[in-house]
Design an enzyme around this catalytic site. Structure first.
Site, PDB file in Angstrom:
ATOM      1  N   GLU A  94      52.479  45.603  51.141  1.00  0.00           N
ATOM      2  CA  GLU A  94      53.545  45.023  51.961  1.00  0.00           C
ATOM      3  C   GLU A  94      53.029  43.906  52.860  1.00  0.00           C
ATOM      4  OE1 GLU A  94      55.484  49.401  52.927  1.00  0.00           O
ATOM      5  OE2 GLU A  94      54.679  48.176  54.549  1.00  0.00           O
ATOM      6  N   CYS A 107      52.574  40.372  59.501  1.00  0.00           N
ATOM      7  CA  CYS A 107      51.669  41.523  59.454  1.00  0.00           C
ATOM      8  C   CYS A 107      51.196  41.640  58.003  1.00  0.00           C
ATOM      9  CB  CYS A 107      52.432  42.761  59.904  1.00  0.00           C
ATOM     10  SG  CYS A 107      51.460  44.254  59.813  1.00  0.00           S
ATOM     11  N   CYS A 114      44.096  52.758  51.121  1.00  0.00           N
ATOM     12  CA  CYS A 114      43.060  52.790  52.167  1.00  0.00           C
ATOM     13  C   CYS A 114      42.185  54.014  51.987  1.00  0.00           C
ATOM     14  CB  CYS A 114      43.724  52.819  53.546  1.00  0.00           C
ATOM     15  SG  CYS A 114      42.547  52.670  54.898  1.00  0.00           S
ATOM     16  N   CYS A 118      43.652  58.449  57.599  1.00  0.00           N
ATOM     17  CA  CYS A 118      44.284  58.880  58.850  1.00  0.00           C
ATOM     18  C   CYS A 118      45.513  59.722  58.498  1.00  0.00           C
ATOM     19  CB  CYS A 118      44.695  57.678  59.696  1.00  0.00           C
ATOM     20  SG  CYS A 118      43.329  56.567  60.035  1.00  0.00           S
ATOM     21  N   CYS A 121      49.336  58.450  58.521  1.00  0.00           N
ATOM     22  CA  CYS A 121      49.590  57.153  57.889  1.00  0.00           C
ATOM     23  C   CYS A 121      49.946  57.309  56.412  1.00  0.00           C
ATOM     24  CB  CYS A 121      48.336  56.292  58.052  1.00  0.00           C
ATOM     25  SG  CYS A 121      48.404  54.765  57.115  1.00  0.00           S
ATOM     26  N   CYS A 332      54.228  52.059  58.382  1.00  0.00           N
ATOM     27  CA  CYS A 332      53.309  51.351  57.478  1.00  0.00           C
ATOM     28  C   CYS A 332      53.180  52.075  56.148  1.00  0.00           C
ATOM     29  CB  CYS A 332      51.955  51.270  58.186  1.00  0.00           C
ATOM     30  SG  CYS A 332      50.599  50.887  57.122  1.00  0.00           S
TER      31      CYS A 332
HETATM   32 FE1  SF4 Z   1      43.935  53.152  56.687  1.00  0.00          FE
HETATM   33 FE2  SF4 Z   1      46.313  53.957  57.564  1.00  0.00          FE
HETATM   34 FE3  SF4 Z   1      44.110  54.673  58.879  1.00  0.00          FE
HETATM   35 FE4  SF4 Z   1      44.973  52.093  58.934  1.00  0.00          FE
HETATM   36  S1  SF4 Z   1      46.018  53.887  59.792  1.00  0.00           S
HETATM   37  S2  SF4 Z   1      42.864  52.820  58.609  1.00  0.00           S
HETATM   38  S3  SF4 Z   1      45.803  51.898  56.848  1.00  0.00           S
HETATM   39  S4  SF4 Z   1      44.651  55.272  56.771  1.00  0.00           S
END
Ligand code: SF4
Length: 342
Positions: A94, A107, A114, A118, A121, A332
């Protein structure tokens, strides 16, 4: 597969020009076509000879990717979806354009998925599918409707930009060099969870602003939601940042998503004050957008305001960031997650 020209420097383009039989000065001309006129095809580079263009197109292409979907929020925020080829598979990332008065901020995503995992997320849940190339990242700037009007950029989309530093560094070079977009570094902010080795490089090699995803000042609590805490503790991250100057043009901020009942007590405020002591910075409180199968919900507006006031009374500078694009999958990775069927 043809090699992409987008993302190359004038020096690299000069070598390519010579390789295909064009004069060396064509490297500069190609850079202008790519970064100032932003053509999609080598055939549109009309000040190169027809023969030269044909020779170039045998092995190379511009390499811009186009969005396949766009959603517009009631507040004008627009989410674009880009298909990127990560070698093994096609994956969607995105880019979000956020209008705010005279500003139009993009953005951008830096990775397909990733590695950092996290827990709050959606991108983290999709796993890691590859780094975006400079051409993939630049396409997010060039192929959207607002391309000519963008004023700012934040590396805050999918992925951890400092886990793809070489490619992100190249994009920042193209955004800021006179032969590229000639943006001031003050127009760019990179957001990281604190990948220490490349954070040091970022602080040394760029002059752009920095945002750090903090979310909790206590290592053990932060580690519950952010596995990165074990590899690169936030205390080490802040210690490194304190060695650099943020009293002038360059700014550092800390992103702090407020989860109901988890990270907004007086104890957290006191620990934040201690952690950030002596650093000229801002704490941005962010409203959480609930995601499936995650134990915490968003803190209420009242609780966020109370926490902001508490931080300000402790001598920190804290603000609540306005939520944008809530009606179009604001969290996100949600839009891309839907398309990637993950
Ligand atoms: Fe990766 Fe999401 Fe953590 Fe950002 S918030 S580092 S995109 S897992």
């Amino acid at each position: 597969m043809k090699e992409r020209l987008l993302g190359k420097t004038p020096e690299e383009l000069k070598a390519i020009a010579v390789e295909v039989g064009l004069p060396a000065f064509a490297g500069k001309q190609i850079a202008q076509w790519l970064y100032q006129k932003r053509v999609r095809s080598i055939q549109d580079m009309t000040n190169l000879s027809r023969q030269g263009r044909e020779a170039l197109a045998k092995k190379y292409e511009v390499g811009m990717i186009e969005p396949t979907d766009v959603q517009t929020s009631a507040d004008g925020t627009r989410k674009y979806l880009f298909p990127v080829n990560t070698g093994k598979e096609e994956f969607c990332v995105e880019a979000v354009m956020i209008p705010d008065g005279d500003r139009k901020t993009l953005c951008v995503s830096s990775q397909a998925g990733c590695k950092m995992g996290c827990k709050f997320c959606m991108t983290g849940r999709q796993g890691f599918h590859g780094n975006l190339s400079p051409a993939d990242i630049l396409s997010q700037f060039f192929a959207i409707e607002e391309a000519a009007d963008l004023t700012n950029a934040v590396f805050m989309g999918m992925g951890e930009p400092l886990d793809n530093w070489d490619n992100v560094k190249r994009v920042i070079e193209i955004l800021t060099e006179p032969w590229g977009l000639a943006w001031s570094p003050k127009r760019i902010t990179l957001s990281t969870i604190g990948v220490l080795p490349s954070l040091k490089k970022y602080l040394e090699e760029s002059k752009c602003h920095l945002a750090v995803s903090l979310h909790n000042p206590f290592p053990q609590e932060r580690g519950e939601l952010m596995p990165v805490e074990k590899a690169w503790p936030v205390t080490e991250v802040v210690r490194l940042i304190k060695q650099y100057d943020f009293t002038g043009q360059r700014r550092v901020s800390f992103e702090y998503t407020v989860f109901e009942g988890w990270n907004h007590s007086a104890r957290h405020a006191a620990a934040l004050k201690k952690l950030l002591y002596g650093l000229e910075c801002r704490v941005n409180l962010i409203r959480f957008h609930k995601i499936p199968d995650f134990p915490f919900g968003p803190a209420s507006a009242d609780k966020m305001e109370a926490f902001r006031d508490k931080l300000n009374s402790e001598g920190l500078t804290a603000t609540i960031r306005a939520s944008r694009g809530e009606d179009i999958f604001a969290a996100c990775g949600l839009l891309a997650g839907k398309h990637n069927k993950l």
